[in-house]
Write a protein that holds these residues in place. Sequence first.
Motif, PDB file in Angstrom:
ATOM      1  N   LEU A   1      -1.549  -0.082 -16.014  1.00 30.23           N
ATOM      2  CA  LEU A   1      -0.944  -0.147 -14.333  1.00 30.23           C
ATOM      3  C   LEU A   1      -2.354   0.717 -13.630  1.00 30.23           C
ATOM      4  N   GLU A   2      -2.367  -0.186 -12.469  1.00 27.08           N
ATOM      5  CA  GLU A   2      -3.965   0.232 -12.043  1.00 27.08           C
ATOM      6  C   GLU A   2      -3.517   2.229 -11.484  1.00 27.08           C
ATOM      7  N   VAL A   3      -3.526   2.858 -10.962  1.00 29.16           N
ATOM      8  CA  VAL A   3      -3.125   4.113 -10.746  1.00 29.16           C
ATOM      9  C   VAL A   3      -4.540   4.406  -9.297  1.00 29.16           C
ATOM     10  N   GLY A   4      -3.856   5.550  -8.221  1.00 26.56           N
ATOM     11  CA  GLY A   4      -5.407   5.570  -7.559  1.00 26.56           C
ATOM     12  C   GLY A   4      -5.447   7.279  -7.371  1.00 26.56           C
ATOM     13  N   ILE A   5      -6.640   8.032  -7.073  1.00 24.61           N
ATOM     14  CA  ILE A   5      -7.560   9.006  -7.076  1.00 24.61           C
ATOM     15  C   ILE A   5      -6.505   9.950  -7.635  1.00 24.61           C
ATOM     16  N   GLY A   6      -6.771  10.480  -9.074  1.00 21.14           N
ATOM     17  CA  GLY A   6      -5.801  11.644  -9.337  1.00 21.14           C
ATOM     18  C   GLY A   6      -3.963  11.634  -9.483  1.00 21.14           C
ATOM     19  N   GLN A   7      -3.823  10.274 -10.227  1.00 25.82           N
ATOM     20  CA  GLN A   7      -2.340   9.699 -10.279  1.00 25.82           C
ATOM     21  C   GLN A   7      -2.107   9.487 -11.757  1.00 25.82           C
ATOM     22  N   ALA A   8      -3.274   9.172 -12.299  1.00 23.35           N
ATOM     23  CA  ALA A   8      -3.334   9.277 -13.932  1.00 23.35           C
ATOM     24  C   ALA A   8      -2.582  10.670 -14.743  1.00 23.35           C
ATOM     25  N   THR A   9      -2.897  11.055 -14.657  1.00 22.26           N
ATOM     26  CA  THR A   9      -2.689  12.096 -15.471  1.00 22.26           C
ATOM     27  C   THR A   9      -0.917  12.383 -14.991  1.00 22.26           C
ATOM     28  N   ASP A  10      -0.261  12.290 -13.705  1.00 23.07           N
ATOM     29  CA  ASP A  10       0.978  11.954 -13.837  1.00 23.07           C
ATOM     30  C   ASP A  10       1.577  10.548 -14.123  1.00 23.07           C
TER      31      ASP A  10
ATOM     32  N   LEU B   1       0.589  -1.103   0.127  1.00 27.24           N
ATOM     33  CA  LEU B   1       0.130   0.570   0.119  1.00 27.24           C
ATOM     34  C   LEU B   1       0.351   1.124  -0.072  1.00 27.24           C
ATOM     35  N   LYS B   2       2.049   1.098   0.978  1.00 29.35           N
ATOM     36  CA  LYS B   2       2.378   2.476   1.050  1.00 29.35           C
ATOM     37  C   LYS B   2       3.296   2.636   0.166  1.00 29.35           C
ATOM     38  N   ALA B   3       3.631   3.796  -0.462  1.00 27.97           N
ATOM     39  CA  ALA B   3       4.408   4.392  -1.644  1.00 27.97           C
ATOM     40  C   ALA B   3       5.076   5.909  -1.764  1.00 27.97           C
ATOM     41  N   GLY B   4       5.989   6.051  -0.550  1.00 27.80           N
ATOM     42  CA  GLY B   4       7.151   7.383  -0.842  1.00 27.80           C
ATOM     43  C   GLY B   4       5.636   8.590   0.161  1.00 27.80           C
ATOM     44  N   GLU B   5       6.047   9.985  -0.174  1.00 24.63           N
ATOM     45  CA  GLU B   5       5.465  11.182   0.152  1.00 24.63           C
ATOM     46  C   GLU B   5       4.647  11.029  -1.463  1.00 24.63           C
ATOM     47  N   ASP B   6       4.483  11.313  -2.425  1.00 25.74           N
ATOM     48  CA  ASP B   6       3.867  11.443  -3.258  1.00 25.74           C
ATOM     49  C   ASP B   6       2.773  10.000  -3.874  1.00 25.74           C
ATOM     50  N   GLY B   7       3.357   8.905  -3.550  1.00 25.35           N
ATOM     51  CA  GLY B   7       2.548   7.729  -4.324  1.00 25.35           C
ATOM     52  C   GLY B   7       3.432   7.302  -5.478  1.00 25.35           C
ATOM     53  N   LEU B   8       3.969   7.966  -6.316  1.00 21.32           N
ATOM     54  CA  LEU B   8       4.277   7.559  -7.466  1.00 21.32           C
ATOM     55  C   LEU B   8       5.172   7.338  -7.611  1.00 21.32           C
ATOM     56  N   GLY B   9       6.137   6.090  -6.697  1.00 19.11           N
ATOM     57  CA  GLY B   9       7.295   6.057  -6.582  1.00 19.11           C
ATOM     58  C   GLY B   9       7.854   4.720  -7.520  1.00 19.11           C
ATOM     59  N   CYS B  10       6.629   3.587  -6.923  1.00 20.03           N
ATOM     60  CA  CYS B  10       6.698   3.035  -8.184  1.00 20.03           C
ATOM     61  C   CYS B  10       6.731   3.168  -9.595  1.00 20.03           C
ATOM     62  N   TYR B  11       5.685   4.304  -9.983  1.00 23.84           N
ATOM     63  CA  TYR B  11       5.219   4.146 -11.539  1.00 23.84           C
ATOM     64  C   TYR B  11       6.734   5.044 -12.118  1.00 23.84           C
ATOM     65  N   ARG B  12       7.134   5.684 -11.116  1.00 19.49           N
ATOM     66  CA  ARG B  12       8.500   6.166 -12.026  1.00 19.49           C
ATOM     67  C   ARG B  12       9.150   4.955 -11.906  1.00 19.49           C
ATOM     68  N   ALA B  13       9.879   3.696 -11.539  1.00 14.23           N
ATOM     69  CA  ALA B  13      10.725   2.975 -11.412  1.00 14.23           C
ATOM     70  C   ALA B  13      10.341   1.769 -12.709  1.00 14.23           C
TER      71      ALA B  13
END
Length: 281
Positions: A241-250, A212-224
Amino acid sequence: MTVWTVLELLKTTAEYLDGKGVDNGRLDAERLLAQVLELDRVGLYMQFDRPMQDEELTAYRALVKRRASREPLQYIQGETEFWSLPMLVTPAVLIPRSDTEILVEEALKRLPENPRILDVGAGSGAIGIALAHEKSDAEVTALDLSAEALEVVARNADLNGVRDRLKTIQGDLAQLPEGPWDMVVSNPPYIPLADYETLMPEVRDYEPALALKAGEDGLGCYRALADQVQRILAPGGWILLEVGIGQATDVADFLRKAGLTDVSVRADYGGVDRVVCGRRP
């Protein structure tokens, strides 16, 4: 001495669970009682006047106590359903959710013949197993950091008849196995640390924090993942990739910057942007 009937017990239990903040207390009361009595819910309805035996009451109260503490029903029962398939679950894996079926839908539209699929952060194995079940020529590799999770994957693959086409690898998504893969699918950790404590108790207190936990902004795994797609995807291969609310654009931007094309976003049935897709040219 009070003699409890099925109906009286259900009413009292539903009120008790509601008072503990459990959503759908009546439904959970019914499912737990059906488990104890080894009935389906229809069978339960047909026995509303049945008196409960002492040993049945003892067993039922033990389960209700667990649910009242906000332990998820799926962990108590040890199973759930995903893509209309039975899935075993333990506290070592996230409970598969219906929103993730959107990823399966989108993956099936894009799979080639005889695909090699990598399921990253496989958890229970629900995504990869659903794809293998639907596509009989698919070869799936399930990657997870947790050995306990991979044991659940193997059991679910056996349960759903796809074990001969699914293998497991213990490893971190920071170093994905060489493919080339025709498709990479993942529902990685994406909860920002600041949001973690606000999660409902069923999730925060019982589901694995590692998933569940993914760093300060929640996007670390997607960057990797985006950093590795050109290396691991076959030409023309897809990542979903499944994404959380508000993360799709990034996340879509990460894939475009990684050189992927045909980047798109699919909303779930609640209208939340839920799946981001991209293709290696």
